[in-house]
Design a protein around this motif. Sequence first.
Motif, short mmCIF file in Angstrom:
data_model
loop_
_atom_site.label_atom_id
_atom_site.label_comp_id
_atom_site.label_asym_id
_atom_site.label_seq_id
_atom_site.Cartn_x
_atom_site.Cartn_y
_atom_site.Cartn_z
N PHE A 1 4.87 -48.69 32.05
CA PHE A 1 5.34 -49.25 30.88
C PHE A 1 6.52 -50.15 31.17
O PHE A 1 6.92 -51.41 30.63
N HIS A 2 7.75 -49.64 32.10
CA HIS A 2 8.67 -50.31 32.51
C HIS A 2 8.48 -51.62 33.00
O HIS A 2 9.13 -52.80 32.71
N ASP A 3 7.31 -51.51 34.07
CA ASP A 3 7.20 -53.12 34.85
C ASP A 3 6.67 -53.99 33.84
O ASP A 3 6.99 -55.25 34.00
N LEU A 4 6.02 -53.78 32.68
CA LEU A 4 5.58 -54.51 31.71
C LEU A 4 6.93 -55.17 30.71
O LEU A 4 6.97 -56.30 30.69
N ASN B 1 12.22 -49.28 41.21
CA ASN B 1 12.48 -50.60 41.28
C ASN B 1 13.49 -50.98 42.58
O ASN B 1 14.29 -51.56 42.24
N ARG B 2 13.01 -50.28 43.67
CA ARG B 2 14.27 -50.70 44.78
C ARG B 2 13.93 -52.00 45.38
O ARG B 2 12.60 -52.14 45.54
N ILE B 3 14.93 -52.73 45.68
CA ILE B 3 14.69 -53.82 46.43
C ILE B 3 14.71 -53.76 47.92
O ILE B 3 15.78 -53.08 48.27
N ASN B 4 13.83 -54.40 48.53
CA ASN B 4 14.25 -54.46 50.25
C ASN B 4 14.70 -55.72 50.19
O ASN B 4 14.18 -56.82 50.41
N HIS B 5 15.84 -55.71 50.74
CA HIS B 5 16.73 -57.01 51.02
C HIS B 5 16.16 -57.84 52.19
O HIS B 5 16.50 -58.95 52.30
N ASN B 6 15.48 -57.11 52.90
CA ASN B 6 14.96 -57.83 54.25
C ASN B 6 13.93 -58.84 53.83
O ASN B 6 13.73 -59.97 54.13
N ASN B 7 13.01 -58.32 53.09
CA ASN B 7 11.75 -59.28 52.75
C ASN B 7 11.77 -59.63 51.22
O ASN B 7 10.60 -60.24 50.85
N ASP B 8 12.56 -58.93 50.46
CA ASP B 8 12.78 -59.55 48.91
C ASP B 8 11.64 -59.13 48.30
O ASP B 8 11.09 -59.70 47.34
N GLU B 9 11.04 -57.70 48.56
CA GLU B 9 10.07 -57.25 48.02
C GLU B 9 10.23 -56.03 47.54
O GLU B 9 11.19 -55.22 47.94
N ASP B 10 9.47 -55.23 46.35
CA ASP B 10 9.92 -54.11 46.00
C ASP B 10 9.55 -53.15 46.95
O ASP B 10 8.36 -53.19 47.47
N ASP B 11 10.20 -51.96 47.22
CA ASP B 11 9.87 -50.94 47.90
C ASP B 11 9.60 -49.72 47.15
O ASP B 11 10.48 -49.11 46.85
#
Length: 469
Positions: A413-416, A458-468
Amino acid sequence: MKNKTNNRVRLDYIPSGVFEVGKSGVQASIETVEDSSAVFDEDGEDVSSTTLPGAKGYKYVNWGADNRLPYELIRLIGVDEVMSQNKLFNVLTCYGAGQKYNDYDTGRPTVDKEIKKWMLHNSIPSFMLEQATDMKYYFFCVSVIILSVDGSRIVRLRHKEACYCRFEKADDKGRINHVFYGNFRKSALREDEIEVLPLLDEKDPLGDLEVRMGRAPGKDGKKSIPTKDRKFAILVRFPTPGCRYYPLPNYTSIFRGDWFDIKRLIGKGKKAKLKNHATVKYQVEVHKDFWSNLLAEEHITEPVKQLERIKKEKENIKNFVSGIENSGKVWITGYYIDPNGKENRMVRINVIDTTKEGGDWSEDIQEASNITCYGDNIHPNLVGATPGKSQSNNSGSDKRELFTLKQSLEIAFHDLMYMPHNVVIHYNGWGEKVYPDVPMILLTTLDQNTDAKSTTANRINHNNDEDDN
């Protein structure tokens, strides 16, 4: 609701029936419980449409057979104590630790003054609760973005209550172009009572907005002339099979089954039983000669005084057996033996069994409550639907894990629901500063010196700018 010859009909107006209560065979007339499944169209999704008043002749798709399904859902949920609290619990768990705009570098809530001021003006906590409520009741929510006069920024983000929203009938390409907002509880609406909102592309609202505002080229590769519209709707829908317009939430199986009606019948049956059961503690039997002997002993001969004395003695007997101050006292009365050898007592007090009434369906009501919780995707131990020491109440550790599991199920639900926030963030040029997040509340153990902490999926991987995740 539509009445069909080959389908169920509503039972609201079926005459009251007779309901037997108690082992004594007492009859009590109670109101018949309606068939809750009758509020749904059994032929599947009803795509009948209604033309709005006005020159443009917009057509919206009815929500339910008579366009009143959302209000019927509110009513049915509201009359059930377990289900109404389940909805509140689902909304609160979906809210989690609240909507945040987190800083990309720190992963903490932003301290940017411009963004914080924008969030304050748009009351993001209220917006989040409103969106979560509609998602849990109807599996979709509608938000409205309002742009500045020059169209360069989104200045307002507002929620539109789902039960007052209707979707325009899809065009030949299968796209819904408008959302209509008005009080559809009324049988007829004037043109000025309906707000017509252009609907952004459901799958790519940001891209659609940028094309409309002349910021990005369309499918033909060319930029179009910016629209004069400054207000747009964004639709977020949780997918349900076979529903092109209004989703049919999974919990509505509770109404289409039998246990919702059974639970209401149990309540009405217990109410009727309790109302028609007179709780009497004692039965006092007085021999007919007792009164004449009493009057003779006190030499009362006048008829009026005789009646007064008998009435007073009845009050004395009633006060004696019912007064708590008389507990443990002894009352001595006489008796005689007739010529046949039978004892004839002047006064006899019988204690009546006052076993608790209305507990006949205790197990059934617990079963119905548990099934209701199952339909709402909530473990009964989390909302107190399994009471009593003898019930299968889980330990504190089990409850903590159940709550953690419940919170993790809200991620979809959060992602939507991030969609309108992402549109605002990227359209306003904050895409490199912040990202939307709803931290989850995790209950902790005592050895961690805190009652609860928050975490996020919804953690952010700052190396590749993708969700981890």
